[in-house]
Design an enzyme around this catalytic site. Structure first.
Site, PDB file in Angstrom:
ATOM      1  N   SER A   1      25.780  -9.163  42.803  1.00  0.00           N
ATOM      2  CA  SER A   1      27.108  -9.716  43.115  1.00  0.00           C
ATOM      3  C   SER A   1      27.135 -10.038  44.602  1.00  0.00           C
ATOM      4  O   SER A   1      26.346  -9.490  45.381  1.00  0.00           O
ATOM      5  CB  SER A   1      28.178  -8.668  42.804  1.00  0.00           C
ATOM      6  OG  SER A   1      29.401  -8.991  43.445  1.00  0.00           O
TER       7      SER A   1
ATOM      8  N   TYR B   1      31.571  -0.036  42.382  1.00  0.00           N
ATOM      9  CA  TYR B   1      30.914  -1.318  42.049  1.00  0.00           C
ATOM     10  C   TYR B   1      30.066  -1.804  43.231  1.00  0.00           C
ATOM     11  O   TYR B   1      28.906  -2.171  43.077  1.00  0.00           O
ATOM     12  CB  TYR B   1      32.008  -2.338  41.706  1.00  0.00           C
ATOM     13  CG  TYR B   1      31.530  -3.692  41.244  1.00  0.00           C
ATOM     14  CD1 TYR B   1      31.097  -3.888  39.946  1.00  0.00           C
ATOM     15  CD2 TYR B   1      31.550  -4.793  42.105  1.00  0.00           C
ATOM     16  CE1 TYR B   1      30.687  -5.146  39.511  1.00  0.00           C
ATOM     17  CE2 TYR B   1      31.142  -6.049  41.676  1.00  0.00           C
ATOM     18  CZ  TYR B   1      30.719  -6.218  40.374  1.00  0.00           C
ATOM     19  OH  TYR B   1      30.323  -7.454  39.949  1.00  0.00           O
TER      20      TYR B   1
HETATM   21  C1  BGC Z   1      33.292  -9.511  40.624  1.00  0.00           C
HETATM   22  C2  BGC Z   1      34.521 -10.359  40.473  1.00  0.00           C
HETATM   23  C3  BGC Z   1      34.994 -10.887  41.816  1.00  0.00           C
HETATM   24  C4  BGC Z   1      33.852 -11.513  42.581  1.00  0.00           C
HETATM   25  C5  BGC Z   1      34.253 -11.975  43.969  1.00  0.00           C
HETATM   26  C6  BGC Z   1      32.267 -10.264  41.406  1.00  0.00           C
HETATM   27  O1  BGC Z   1      31.138  -9.470  41.553  1.00  0.00           O
HETATM   28  O2  BGC Z   1      32.812  -9.161  39.342  1.00  0.00           O
HETATM   29  O3  BGC Z   1      35.531  -9.610  39.837  1.00  0.00           O
HETATM   30  O4  BGC Z   1      36.016 -11.840  41.637  1.00  0.00           O
HETATM   31  O5  BGC Z   1      32.794 -10.608  42.675  1.00  0.00           O
HETATM   32  O6  BGC Z   1      34.967 -11.007  44.672  1.00  0.00           O
END
Ligand code: BGC
Length: 261
Positions: free
Chosen positions: A145, A158
């Site tokens: 991410s 996360y």
């Molecule tokens: C998340 C999203 C978020 C995006 C940007 C991603 O990794 O799963 O929920 O909108 O990052 O912040």
């Protein structure tokens, strides 16, 4: 389309919806055979499999908990049983739980880490064991991410998991670089997927998110899937240990876009 992907066999964890679903469909277009893993959404997985077949690929769906050793083994076994081999493993399954630190329970922390980080470890280990024991060229793609890089208050579990995925990817990429196994991550930004559906249904939150993206729009799952196809193909044959950000520029410090600072 990448000619070398035809008849390759892939496992995709969390393939019933969102980015995983889009990668399955794209792999189908490439003529690949895909093991689509799901946890609870059997209908979504079945639709993804039907899409792969409609695109000219082959697919089976497998329910498995990817935070367990047995779950990952079941996915490898399905690839061998149905398609005879494994070429590409996509650790895509992920989840997020929002909570300020003082309200984050140990149970929820462990849940996020077990899917987003331990799942990536177990999936990678299962695939690499197969590749090395069979002297087989291998390719692993981890769904990270932008939050492997951008701190994300109220999503510490996360962000911690994705930061872990970054160094895990780099470390095992180095460990197996001279064994014909490439390991890379993809760092999506804000993409139009079920994980974001509730947030994007709220106009103010949607606009706030768009304001963080230099390209001024939310990304499409197919745009992430295109990166996965490139990383899986021989067109990226000299690429290992990277994170390919697919984020409309979100990681470019958009707060500075008008020369602030
Ligand atoms: C998340 C999203 C978020 C995006 C940007 C991603 O990794 O799963 O929920 O909108 O990052 O912040």
């Amino acid at each position: 389309m990448y000619k070398d992907l035809e008849n390759k066999v892939a496992v995709i964890t969390g393939g019933s919806k969102g980015i995983g679903n889009a990668i399955a469909e794209r792999f189908g277009q490439e003529g690949m055979s895909v093991v689509i893993n799901y946890n609870s959404d059997e209908k979504g997985a079945q639709e993804a499999a039907d899409n792969v077949k409609a695109q000219g690929g082959q697919a089976v769906i497998v329910k498995a908990d990817i935070s367990t050793e047995e779950g990952n083994q079941a996915l490898l076994d399905a690839a061998i049983e149905h398609f005879g081999k494994l070429d590409v493993w996509v650790n895509n399954a992920g989840m997020e739980i929002k909570a300020p630190l003082t309200e984050m329970t140990l149970k929820d922390w462990n849940k996020v880490i077990s899917i987003d980080e331990t799942g990536v470890f177990l999936g990678s280990r299962t695939a690499v064991k197969y590749f090395t024991e069979n002297d087989h060229q291998g390719n692993i793609i981890n769904m990270s991410s932008v939050h492997q890089q951008i701190p994300w208050p109220t999503f510490a579990s996360y962000a911690a998991a994705k930061g872990g995925v970054k160094l895990f990817t780099e470390t095992i990429a180095m460990e197996y670089a001279n064994k014909n196994i490439r390991v890379n991550s993809i760092g999506p930004g804000a993409i139009n997927t079920p994980i974001n559906a509730k947030k994007f249904a709220d106009k103010a939150q949607y606009e706030k998110t768009v304001s963080l993206i230099p390209m001024d729009r939310i990304g499409k799952p197919e745009e992430v899937a295109a990166g996965a196809a490139w990383l899986a193909s021989d067109q990226s044959s000299y690429v290992t240990g990277i994170t390919l950000f697919i984020d409309g520029g979100m990681t470019l410090y958009p707060g500075f876009k008008n020369g602030e600072g």
